[in-house]
Design a protein around this motif. Sequence first.
Motif, PDB file in Angstrom:
ATOM      1  N   ALA A  17      35.953  49.060  35.473  1.00 15.58           N
ATOM      2  CA  ALA A  17      37.121  49.084  34.586  1.00 15.58           C
ATOM      3  C   ALA A  17      38.400  49.354  35.372  1.00 15.58           C
ATOM      4  N   VAL A  18      38.328  50.245  36.357  1.00 10.78           N
ATOM      5  CA  VAL A  18      39.505  50.535  37.183  1.00 10.78           C
ATOM      6  C   VAL A  18      39.888  49.304  38.009  1.00 10.78           C
ATOM      7  N   LEU A  19      38.895  48.640  38.584  1.00 13.65           N
ATOM      8  CA  LEU A  19      39.179  47.410  39.315  1.00 13.65           C
ATOM      9  C   LEU A  19      39.830  46.380  38.401  1.00 13.65           C
ATOM     10  N   PHE A  20      39.296  46.222  37.202  1.00 13.57           N
ATOM     11  CA  PHE A  20      39.834  45.292  36.216  1.00 13.57           C
ATOM     12  C   PHE A  20      41.285  45.622  35.897  1.00 13.57           C
ATOM     13  N   SER A  21      41.565  46.910  35.755  1.00 12.01           N
ATOM     14  CA  SER A  21      42.920  47.358  35.454  1.00 12.01           C
ATOM     15  C   SER A  21      43.870  47.105  36.622  1.00 12.01           C
ATOM     16  N   LEU A  22      43.416  47.368  37.844  1.00 14.35           N
ATOM     17  CA  LEU A  22      44.258  47.142  39.020  1.00 14.35           C
ATOM     18  C   LEU A  22      44.639  45.674  39.160  1.00 14.35           C
ATOM     19  N   VAL A  23      43.707  44.797  38.844  1.00 11.87           N
ATOM     20  CA  VAL A  23      43.970  43.367  38.978  1.00 11.87           C
ATOM     21  C   VAL A  23      44.889  42.859  37.877  1.00 11.87           C
ATOM     22  N   ARG A  24      44.676  43.319  36.643  1.00 12.96           N
ATOM     23  CA  ARG A  24      45.369  42.731  35.496  1.00 12.96           C
ATOM     24  C   ARG A  24      46.697  43.406  35.156  1.00 12.96           C
ATOM     25  N   GLU A  25      46.861  44.673  35.506  1.00 15.33           N
ATOM     26  CA  GLU A  25      48.017  45.411  35.010  1.00 15.33           C
ATOM     27  C   GLU A  25      49.035  45.803  36.072  1.00 15.33           C
ATOM     28  N   LYS A  26      48.602  45.980  37.299  1.00 11.73           N
ATOM     29  CA  LYS A  26      49.512  46.473  38.321  1.00 11.73           C
ATOM     30  C   LYS A  26      50.404  45.355  38.843  1.00 11.73           C
ATOM     31  N   ASP A  27      51.655  45.694  39.083  1.00 12.96           N
ATOM     32  CA  ASP A  27      52.629  44.739  39.626  1.00 12.96           C
ATOM     33  C   ASP A  27      52.758  45.003  41.124  1.00 12.96           C
ATOM     34  N   TYR A  28      52.332  44.069  41.938  1.00 11.67           N
ATOM     35  CA  TYR A  28      52.291  44.264  43.386  1.00 11.67           C
ATOM     36  C   TYR A  28      53.545  43.698  44.052  1.00 11.67           C
ATOM     37  N   ARG A  45      45.204  34.231  38.924  1.00  7.36           N
ATOM     38  CA  ARG A  45      46.010  33.008  38.785  1.00  7.36           C
ATOM     39  C   ARG A  45      47.419  33.329  38.303  1.00  7.36           C
ATOM     40  N   VAL A  46      47.542  34.321  37.426  1.00 11.96           N
ATOM     41  CA  VAL A  46      48.865  34.747  36.949  1.00 11.96           C
ATOM     42  C   VAL A  46      49.682  35.307  38.114  1.00 11.96           C
ATOM     43  N   HIS A  47      49.061  36.143  38.945  1.00 15.85           N
ATOM     44  CA  HIS A  47      49.754  36.683  40.123  1.00 15.85           C
ATOM     45  C   HIS A  47      50.209  35.552  41.047  1.00 15.85           C
ATOM     46  N   LYS A  48      49.334  34.579  41.232  1.00 14.42           N
ATOM     47  CA  LYS A  48      49.661  33.478  42.134  1.00 14.42           C
ATOM     48  C   LYS A  48      50.823  32.650  41.604  1.00 14.42           C
ATOM     49  N   ALA A  49      50.876  32.486  40.278  1.00 11.76           N
ATOM     50  CA  ALA A  49      51.986  31.747  39.671  1.00 11.76           C
ATOM     51  C   ALA A  49      53.309  32.471  39.901  1.00 11.76           C
ATOM     52  N   ARG A  50      53.229  33.787  40.091  1.00  8.91           N
ATOM     53  CA  ARG A  50      54.423  34.586  40.385  1.00  8.91           C
ATOM     54  C   ARG A  50      54.653  34.722  41.894  1.00  8.91           C
ATOM     55  N   ARG A  51      53.964  33.877  42.663  1.00 10.37           N
ATOM     56  CA  ARG A  51      54.081  33.849  44.119  1.00 10.37           C
ATOM     57  C   ARG A  51      53.635  35.160  44.766  1.00 10.37           C
ATOM     58  N   ARG A  52      52.586  35.696  44.201  1.00  9.30           N
ATOM     59  CA  ARG A  52      52.000  36.894  44.781  1.00  9.30           C
ATOM     60  C   ARG A  52      50.490  36.669  44.895  1.00  9.30           C
ATOM     61  N   ASN A  53      49.953  36.744  46.092  1.00  7.41           N
ATOM     62  CA  ASN A  53      48.523  36.513  46.316  1.00  7.41           C
ATOM     63  C   ASN A  53      47.775  37.844  46.311  1.00  7.41           C
TER      64      ASN A  53
END
Length: 375
Positions: free
Chosen positions: A151-162, A196-204
């Motif tokens: 769940a923490v991994l899921f949250s880090l991927v989906r919610e955090k802005d890098y 894919r959402v992160h990548k669309a924002r030019r963040r890998n």
Amino acid sequence: MIDPESMAQLREELRERMVEDRKLLEELRTEVRSGLGDARRIMPRHTTAVSLVGTDGGNNRIEFDPFMAQLIRVVDSSNNEYCLEVVTPTTDLTKLSKRHLEDGTAKTPLGKMMKFLGVNFLWELSPMIKKPPATPAPSWVQVYRELTEWAVLFSLVREKDYGTDTVIVWDGLLRSKVFATILFAELRKGVEEALRVHKARRRNIYVVGVAKHSKVLQRYRLAMMLEGAMRCEYPCYADVSRELEQNAYVWSEYARGGEVETGEVNKFVAGKMFFVKFGGRPRDPIWPVDLLESQLSDAQIIFGSLLADAIEGFPVPFYPRCLQRAHENAALVDFDMDILQQGIVNSIRESLGENAPVLDELALIDADPAGKRYG
């Protein structure tokens, strides 16, 4: 002690067995030649690496705890804490479920994952957690811990802005058998959607699983050395075929990727295995590493990003330093453990009421008198 005559007989039988099993070793060497890809050199890159890891009462030995309290704690390599709670094998599972998700409102990372997967209670999330009033096995706490980490991994991927390209390092392989039905497959889809959402924002953002051990590596280690696999004098990685994985695992579905020929859904596996050597010498350690199937084309980028971190690995050489920092941050030792121990004793004292003085008497009794035989 084994007498000399028996030892000689044992040695002779061992020699006979090894000669007879030489055929097996030759088969393993053949499997390595056909199933292990060529070693590819890892080129260094610079990317932020963050790791997450959990700890529980099983990892932190509590001297006196008749209630078997388990500390569920998840932190990352930057010492950010995402979960801290105490459960026991007899914890009310209904109340525990509502602590995370109640009336459609998610309160924790685990609650957010449950809501995404469309479940309301923990026993709907995993068949290893029994629905009340059934008596759950004490091992459900370890399952609960793993679910919390996912769940923490899921949250880090989906919610955090890098702010930069980032590699998120999972402690272990990217596969699990604790989820019910196809929920792990749905979780994988949710992770890949966020990437894919992160990548669309030019963040890998990359997700990688690094394990300390693997039945696959254990099975083929000797054959790999005999074949000279990955014995190069530079950091490298090699693709591990699904066939090699299936030969090593009792349950073939733990090595299954994508859809199988029958069209059956892949329920347990999110990663594709590689063997990776971060050191530049032939005998440096090799680690089993999982990459998401959707990020296989970025293997060189991911391993190159982990290279600098692994070279600085301490105290384990050529093992990602971010994972080691996360373990250090998660471990409860010395003063922290003393505080936890005293907190448990104080809680027991309060629950005993007028019988509390028994605790003081118990403290004077040697808990392990048999241990003196080793003195």
